[in-house]
Design a protein around this motif. Structure first.
Motif, short mmCIF file in Angstrom:
data_model
loop_
_atom_site.label_atom_id
_atom_site.label_comp_id
_atom_site.label_asym_id
_atom_site.label_seq_id
_atom_site.Cartn_x
_atom_site.Cartn_y
_atom_site.Cartn_z
N THR A 131 30.08 44.52 58.07
CA THR A 131 29.81 43.63 59.21
C THR A 131 29.36 42.25 58.73
O THR A 131 29.35 41.30 59.50
CB THR A 131 28.74 44.23 60.13
N ARG A 132 28.96 42.15 57.47
CA ARG A 132 28.55 40.87 56.89
C ARG A 132 29.79 40.11 56.42
O ARG A 132 30.81 40.72 56.04
CB ARG A 132 27.61 41.08 55.72
N PRO A 133 29.77 38.77 56.43
CA PRO A 133 30.91 38.00 55.92
C PRO A 133 31.20 38.39 54.47
O PRO A 133 30.29 38.48 53.64
CB PRO A 133 30.42 36.55 56.02
N HIS A 134 32.45 38.62 54.18
CA HIS A 134 32.81 39.04 52.82
C HIS A 134 34.25 38.64 52.51
O HIS A 134 35.06 38.42 53.41
CB HIS A 134 32.65 40.56 52.66
N SER A 135 34.52 38.56 51.24
CA SER A 135 35.88 38.37 50.75
C SER A 135 36.33 39.70 50.14
O SER A 135 35.56 40.65 50.05
CB SER A 135 35.92 37.25 49.70
N TRP A 136 37.59 39.76 49.73
CA TRP A 136 38.11 40.95 49.05
C TRP A 136 38.61 40.53 47.67
O TRP A 136 39.40 39.60 47.54
CB TRP A 136 39.26 41.58 49.85
N ARG A 137 38.09 41.22 46.65
CA ARG A 137 38.46 40.93 45.27
C ARG A 137 39.33 42.03 44.68
O ARG A 137 39.23 43.21 45.07
CB ARG A 137 37.21 40.74 44.41
N LEU A 138 40.14 41.64 43.72
CA LEU A 138 40.98 42.58 42.98
C LEU A 138 40.24 43.05 41.74
O LEU A 138 39.76 42.23 40.95
CB LEU A 138 42.29 41.90 42.58
N ASP A 139 40.12 44.34 41.57
CA ASP A 139 39.53 44.91 40.35
C ASP A 139 40.60 44.84 39.26
O ASP A 139 41.43 45.73 39.12
CB ASP A 139 39.10 46.36 40.60
N VAL A 140 40.58 43.76 38.50
CA VAL A 140 41.65 43.48 37.55
C VAL A 140 41.70 44.52 36.43
O VAL A 140 42.77 44.98 36.05
CB VAL A 140 41.50 42.06 36.97
N ALA A 141 40.55 44.88 35.89
CA ALA A 141 40.53 45.86 34.81
C ALA A 141 41.12 47.19 35.26
O ALA A 141 41.88 47.83 34.53
CB ALA A 141 39.10 46.05 34.30
N LYS A 142 40.78 47.60 36.47
CA LYS A 142 41.31 48.86 37.01
C LYS A 142 42.81 48.74 37.23
O LYS A 142 43.57 49.68 36.96
CB LYS A 142 40.60 49.20 38.32
N ALA A 143 43.25 47.58 37.70
CA ALA A 143 44.68 47.37 37.94
C ALA A 143 45.48 47.47 36.64
O ALA A 143 46.58 48.02 36.60
CB ALA A 143 44.91 46.02 38.60
N LEU A 144 44.91 46.96 35.57
CA LEU A 144 45.63 46.94 34.29
C LEU A 144 45.71 48.32 33.65
O LEU A 144 46.44 48.51 32.67
CB LEU A 144 44.96 45.95 33.33
N LYS A 145 44.96 49.28 34.18
CA LYS A 145 45.05 50.65 33.67
C LYS A 145 46.21 51.42 34.28
O LYS A 145 46.53 52.52 33.84
CB LYS A 145 43.74 51.38 33.93
N LEU A 146 46.84 50.83 35.31
CA LEU A 146 47.98 51.48 35.95
C LEU A 146 49.21 51.32 35.07
O LEU A 146 49.29 50.41 34.25
CB LEU A 146 48.22 50.87 37.33
N PRO A 147 50.21 52.17 35.25
CA PRO A 147 51.45 52.07 34.46
C PRO A 147 52.33 50.93 34.97
O PRO A 147 53.30 51.14 35.69
CB PRO A 147 52.11 53.44 34.68
N LEU A 148 51.98 49.70 34.58
CA LEU A 148 52.72 48.53 35.02
C LEU A 148 53.99 48.37 34.21
O LEU A 148 54.15 48.94 33.13
CB LEU A 148 51.84 47.28 34.88
N SER A 149 54.91 47.57 34.74
CA SER A 149 56.19 47.35 34.06
C SER A 149 55.97 46.61 32.74
O SER A 149 55.15 45.71 32.65
CB SER A 149 57.13 46.55 34.96
N PHE A 150 56.73 46.99 31.73
CA PHE A 150 56.65 46.36 30.42
C PHE A 150 57.96 45.61 30.16
O PHE A 150 59.03 45.98 30.64
CB PHE A 150 56.46 47.41 29.31
N SER A 151 57.85 44.55 29.38
CA SER A 151 59.06 43.80 29.03
C SER A 151 58.77 42.89 27.85
O SER A 151 57.62 42.68 27.47
CB SER A 151 59.54 42.96 30.22
N GLN A 152 59.81 42.35 27.28
CA GLN A 152 59.74 41.33 26.24
C GLN A 152 58.87 41.73 25.05
O GLN A 152 57.84 41.12 24.77
CB GLN A 152 59.24 40.00 26.83
N GLY A 153 59.24 42.80 24.41
CA GLY A 153 58.66 43.08 23.12
C GLY A 153 57.43 43.95 23.07
O GLY A 153 56.62 43.80 22.17
#
Length: 285
Positions: A131-153
């Motif tokens: 109920t308080r004013p807030h923004s939404w942040r991306l947990d970058v470290a957690k996101a990078l633990k996902l199986p993201l696409s790989f490319s270029q070496g």
């Protein structure tokens, strides 16, 4: 090829905008492609209709025509909400109640390419009060633990800039970035990334001041299964005071030049040839 020019109507355009718009326009026209105009007007506190009108007049004055209707981000909020919902369902978003003063006062606040990076004060709050004013942040470290696409070496997410070559994205250096602000439904990072994909933009032509932001945009593309455009981050322009041209620094406007009777098409041709008005220079010089 499909390029775009995407100004924010928070002030008048300056010579740096003219350079970027001309580069994006010419890339598309030379390749027989499309050039789109997108108005990034979701900053409700600073966006003004009169700035939109001035942008259209300035581009026409420069002789830069765009294909199709002008796109307004304020009419695309549902797309940003869908992206936020997807990331939230992946467990990658968290509410943040911090002010800039809170972040600056944190002794643990690291520094990234855009200044003080968020130190994670609100990450992992047990029972956040939404109920308080807030923004939404991306947990970058957690996101990078996902199986993201790989490319270029090898492992990692990569992108390509025509001038800098293949770049491995380093989103961690930016900290947990904001994707939805307290006063806006989406951040620049989220809205621009979603729009570029939705509009089928194949080549992004913009200034080197946004080179660092591409690390975040590339991560969002990987998380949302969006295509990765080719990037062309061009040189920036410096004013007579030696500072980078920016609205907040009071850079001379195209509108002032236009109203003074200068020839906009001739100005665009000089920019193509690398000839700048007296007192201005390229940052690479």
């Amino acid at each position: 090829m499909h390029t775009r020019f995407a100004p924010s109507p928070t002030g008048r355009l300056h010579l740096g905008h003219a350079l970027s718009a001309t580069r994006a326009h010419d890339c598309a026209r030379t390749a027989g492609g499309r050039f789109s105009l997108r108005i990034e007007d979701i900053d409700g506190t600073r966006s003004r209709p009169e700035h939109v009108e001035a942008i259209l007049r300035d581009l026409e004055w420069l002789g830069l025509g765009w294909d199709g209707p002008v796109t307004f981000q304020s009419q695309r909020l549902n797309l940003y909400q869908q992206a936020l919902d997807r990331l939230r369902n992946m467990g990658l978003l968290y509410p943040c109640f911090c002010t800039r003063a809170d972040i600056a006062a944190s002794l643990s606040a690291p520094h990234g390419p855009e200044g003080t990076a968020y130190p994670g004060i609100c990450r992992g709050l047990a029972a956040p009060d939404l109920t308080r004013p807030h923004s939404w942040r991306l947990d970058v470290a957690k996101a990078l633990k996902l199986p993201l696409s790989f490319s270029q070496g090898g492992r990692g997410i990569w992108w390509h800039d025509i001038f800098a070559g293949h770049i491995r994205a380093d989103p961690l250096s930016h900290g947990d970035i904001i994707l939805a602000r307290k006063d806006a439904p989406a951040s620049y990072h989220l809205a621009a990334t979603v729009d570029d994909a939705a509009q089928g933009i194949t080549h992004i032509v913009r200034g080197k001041d946004l080179f660092g932001a591409t690390h975040i945009h590339r991560l969002l593309q990987a998380l949302l299964d969006l295509p990765t455009p080719e990037y062309r981050h061009h040189e920036l322009l410096l004013g007579p005071d030696g500072q980078r041209l920016a609205k907040r620094h009071g850079a001379p406007t195209l509108e002032a030049m236009r109203l003074a009777g200068e020839d906009g098409r001739a100005l665009a041709d000089r920019l193509r040839e690398g000839r700048l008005p007296v007192g201005f220079r390229s940052a690479k010089a």
